[in-house]
Enzyme design. Structure first.
Site, short mmCIF file in Angstrom:
data_model
loop_
_atom_site.label_atom_id
_atom_site.label_comp_id
_atom_site.label_asym_id
_atom_site.label_seq_id
_atom_site.Cartn_x
_atom_site.Cartn_y
_atom_site.Cartn_z
N ASN A 54 5.58 53.08 47.91
CA ASN A 54 5.37 54.05 46.84
C ASN A 54 6.44 54.28 45.96
O ASN A 54 6.70 55.30 45.15
CB ASN A 54 5.26 55.59 47.64
CG ASN A 54 3.94 55.40 48.58
OD1 ASN A 54 4.43 55.61 49.92
ND2 ASN A 54 2.76 55.18 48.14
N HIS A 82 -0.08 50.37 50.03
CA HIS A 82 0.19 50.42 48.49
C HIS A 82 0.79 49.08 47.99
O HIS A 82 1.08 49.15 46.76
CB HIS A 82 0.71 51.80 48.15
CG HIS A 82 -0.25 53.03 48.46
ND1 HIS A 82 -1.28 53.03 47.90
CD2 HIS A 82 0.01 53.78 49.29
CE1 HIS A 82 -1.83 54.15 48.03
NE2 HIS A 82 -1.14 54.75 49.34
N HIS A 166 2.29 51.01 60.30
CA HIS A 166 1.80 51.67 58.98
C HIS A 166 0.56 52.37 59.14
O HIS A 166 -0.38 51.46 58.82
CB HIS A 166 2.08 51.05 57.97
CG HIS A 166 2.37 51.59 56.61
ND1 HIS A 166 3.45 52.27 56.24
CD2 HIS A 166 1.29 51.89 55.59
CE1 HIS A 166 2.86 52.87 55.19
NE2 HIS A 166 1.70 52.71 54.62
FE LIG Z 1 3.11 55.75 51.74
FE LIG Z 2 0.67 53.87 53.23
#
Ligand SMILES: [Fe+2]
Ligand SMILES: [Fe+2]
Length: 276
Positions: A54, A82, A166
């Protein structure tokens, strides 16, 4: 490896590793820049792993930001769901073996998912990570992907093995950790942006933490400006998210591993306020 830390009872060395939870936007990058060089010095860190999924305004990571994080002390940058959101990263990922994408994408996905170091003295350190499948987009089986990965020749003889998970679901993270207990040094979670208080060493000697938390603005809703996130939940209409800026903390975990046996010696969470 600097091995700033002490010898273990068995004659090995305490390898000390910092993992920084998801770096959120400019505020998160500022926290890494201010804290990591200092922590590296003060704690005698041997490795620093930073989750950068991020880091670019909350959405993915750019090549320039990856270079910035490496320059302030990240040895490896991991990502997550992401990681693909900045277009330029598609070309950069295959060129940089220290920026990792998750292991359990289908064959042919660009980029490396594992990084391994070996030193002349015989020490070795390997890291890889998977994405969970519960409450997330479907991917290949992370259990099988990890077991197959750890059987590969490049992992043989690598004693210090760090696995990042994750994932959204605590149960999936715990299941992966117990499945690998005794086979890896640590299973550490990322993704939720909220640090958990369950750091411990499992019966087989593997350190575990459900989530390292978020390195970024904590006066927020998991890093996003509060008003924007509330509006989306209330109205269910599209809202363009922006990262928040205040109450900035580095969240993460410090892991100590016996480099001779690969067993975890200690794990503790860390919360460092941003200091100018
Ligand atoms: Fe994240
Ligand atoms: Fe994530």
């Amino acid at each position: 490896m600097c091995y700033g830390s002490a010898a273990t009872e068995g004659g090995g060395w305490r390898m000390r590793i910092l993992i920084c939870g998801d770096v959120m936007g400019r505020a998160g990058r500022t926290a890494v820049t201010s804290a990591v060089p200092r922590l590296r010095r003060e704690l005698g860190l041997d490795f620093v792993v930073v989750n950068g999924e991020n880091a670019a305004g909350g959405f993915g990571i750019t090549p320039e930001i990856a270079v910035e994080l490496f320059a302030v002390g990240a040895d490896v940058i991991t990502g997550g769901n992401h990681i693909w959101e900045q277009k330029a990263i598609l070309d950069y990922l295959p060129q940089n073996s220290r920026l990792l994408r998750a292991l359990n994408y289908p064959p042919g996905t660009p980029g490396s998912s594992t990084a391994i170091w070996r030193t002349d003295s015989g020490a070795s350190f390997g890291i890889t990570y998977v994405l969970g499948r519960t409450f997330m987009a479907p991917l290949d089986d992370p259990f099988r992907a990890l077991e197959d990965e750890l059987e590969k020749p490049e992992w043989q003889g690598v004693r210090v093995r760090l696995i990042e998970v994750h994932a959204e679901a605590t149960s999936e993270k715990q299941a992966l950790a117990h499945c690998l207990d005794g086979r890896v040094s640590a299973v550490l979670g990322t993704h939720t942006h909220v640090q958990t208080a369950d750091a411990r060493i499992l019966p087989g000697g593997t350190a575990y933490l459900t989530d390292a938390g978020m390195t970024g603005p904590h006066d927020s809703i998991i890093g996003v400006e509060k008003d924007l996130a509330i509006r989306r939940f209330r109205n269910q209409l599209p809202v363009r998210f922006a990262p928040a800026r205040s109450d900035v903390w580095l969240n993460g975990a410090i892991l100590e591993v016996d480099d001779r046996t690969g067993r975890a010696l200690a794990i503790q969470t860390i919360q460092e306020p941003f200091r100018e």
